[in-house]
Design a protein around this motif. Structure first.
Motif, PDB file in Angstrom:
ATOM      1  N   ARG A  77       0.815  -1.225   0.000  1.00 27.31           N
ATOM      2  CA  ARG A  77       0.000   0.000   0.000  1.00 27.31           C
ATOM      3  C   ARG A  77       0.851   1.278   0.000  1.00 27.31           C
ATOM      4  O   ARG A  77       0.622   2.205   0.770  1.00 27.31           O
ATOM      5  N   LYS A  78       1.811   1.312  -0.899  1.00 29.24           N
ATOM      6  CA  LYS A  78       2.644   2.517  -1.046  1.00 29.24           C
ATOM      7  C   LYS A  78       1.952   3.492  -2.011  1.00 29.24           C
ATOM      8  O   LYS A  78       1.405   3.079  -3.034  1.00 29.24           O
ATOM      9  N   PRO A  79       1.961   4.782  -1.695  1.00 33.28           N
ATOM     10  CA  PRO A  79       1.323   5.768  -2.595  1.00 33.28           C
ATOM     11  C   PRO A  79       2.095   5.902  -3.902  1.00 33.28           C
ATOM     12  O   PRO A  79       3.230   5.396  -4.014  1.00 33.28           O
ATOM     13  N   PRO A  80       1.519   6.552  -4.902  1.00 33.39           N
ATOM     14  CA  PRO A  80       2.229   6.735  -6.185  1.00 33.39           C
ATOM     15  C   PRO A  80       3.571   7.408  -6.012  1.00 33.39           C
ATOM     16  O   PRO A  80       3.706   8.414  -5.307  1.00 33.39           O
ATOM     17  N   THR A  81       4.580   6.841  -6.666  1.00 34.68           N
ATOM     18  CA  THR A  81       5.941   7.384  -6.656  1.00 34.68           C
ATOM     19  C   THR A  81       6.493   7.312  -8.067  1.00 34.68           C
ATOM     20  O   THR A  81       5.834   6.843  -8.996  1.00 34.68           O
ATOM     21  N   ALA A  82       7.738   7.752  -8.232  1.00 37.52           N
ATOM     22  CA  ALA A  82       8.385   7.679  -9.545  1.00 37.52           C
ATOM     23  C   ALA A  82       8.600   6.226  -9.972  1.00 37.52           C
ATOM     24  O   ALA A  82       8.592   5.915 -11.166  1.00 37.52           O
TER      25      ALA A  82
END
Length: 295
Positions: free
Chosen positions: A68-73
């Protein structure tokens, strides 16, 4: 007296015949909404076909360090409850949704069009029997009937396609029957019958080609309904089975984390919205483009 030189080969302007297909295509591309829908659908089809090349990660590979990691590069759409890349799953989910839409409508067309032709052209007892069965199926809401059939056949994407296709069949039976009743009263059908053409030739060579535009428009709109139905069946666990990605099953997993990880629901929901909206815009454009009264 002077001689007037005349051209050896006088050129006469030649006007190319404007075919109905060319006129329909020109009218279609004049409608910006329909063109937008066509472009979006083409983009999703390209993503689905070239998914192994496009996606950055394996859609079923898990990682407990990326839960459940938020949007990143690194993960443009974020990750889900098992650490899987959502972008990869959305792209692969397009395969299931588009395939379900196309195959389901193909099943409905394959069953509904011949039955509609038979009912409309033969009439009498045959028409009454097919029409009463169609009315009975239409009495049950489309999605409820699809859920019941999918539950009876068993949870899988293939069975979901069959259930959706059978549920959509009455629409094509009724549409085909109505169009046949209208077309078979035309003068050219009476002329074909007077020349001694057998009924099957009149039905498939003279009537069917003239009702294809209406069937094409309805098929486009039905694909959108089939995609929504497949997402609903997958949401209920009756469609695509885990860990294979599907937009509906992704929404089912995301409902438990709407406050902690809203991106899990946003992207598959947005994909369903864009595809269904684009198909409806394209269907409306095709309806106007194939209407012979439009100029």
């Amino acid at each position: 007296m002077t001689d007037t030189t005349l051209p050896a080969n006088p050129t006469t302007p030649v006007y190319e015949l404007d075919s109905p297909a060319r006129r329909a295509r020109r009218r279609l591309f004049k409608r910006k909404a329909a063109v937008f829908g066509l472009v979006v659908i083409a983009m999703f089809i390209a993503l689905a076909v070239f998914a192994p090349i496009v996606v950055p990660y394996d859609p079923i590979a898990t990682s407990w360090s990326l839960v459940r990691k938020p949007p990143t590069a690194a993960h443009w759409f974020g990750t889900d409850e098992l650490g899987r890349d959502i972008l990869s799953r959305v792209v692969y989910g397009a395969r299931a949704s588009l395939l379900a839409g196309l195959i389901s409508v193909a099943i409905a067309l394959g069953i509904g069009v011949p039955l509609g032709l038979l009912a409309g052209y033969r009439g009498g007892f045959t028409d009454a029997l097919i029409s009463r069965i169609t009315d009975a199926m239409l009495a049950c809401p489309f999605l409820i009937l699809a859920i019941a059939l999918a539950a009876f056949l068993g949870p899988s994407l293939g069975n979901a396609m069959i259930a959706i296709g059978i549920s959509a069949t009455p629409i094509f039976i009724r549409l085909t029957r109505g169009q046949v009743l209208s077309v078979k009263a035309e003068d050219y059908i009476e002329a074909a019958r007077a020349l001694g053409n057998p009924p099957w030739r009149i039905a498939f060579s003279h009537i069917l080609p003239n009702i294809l535009p209406s069937l094409l428009v309805q098929a486009t709109l039905s694909i959108a309904a089939a995609i929504i139905a497949e997402a609903a069946l997958s949401f209920l666990g009756l469609g695509q089975q885990p860990p294979a990605p599907s937009w509906g099953s992704m929404l089912n997993a995301a409902q438990r984390f709407l406050t902690q990880a809203p991106w899990m629901a946003i992207w598959p929901g947005l994909a369903i919205f864009l595809v269904v909206l684009s198909l409806n815009l394209l269907g409306d454009g095709l309806r106007d483009a194939l209407d012979p009264r439009q100029r």
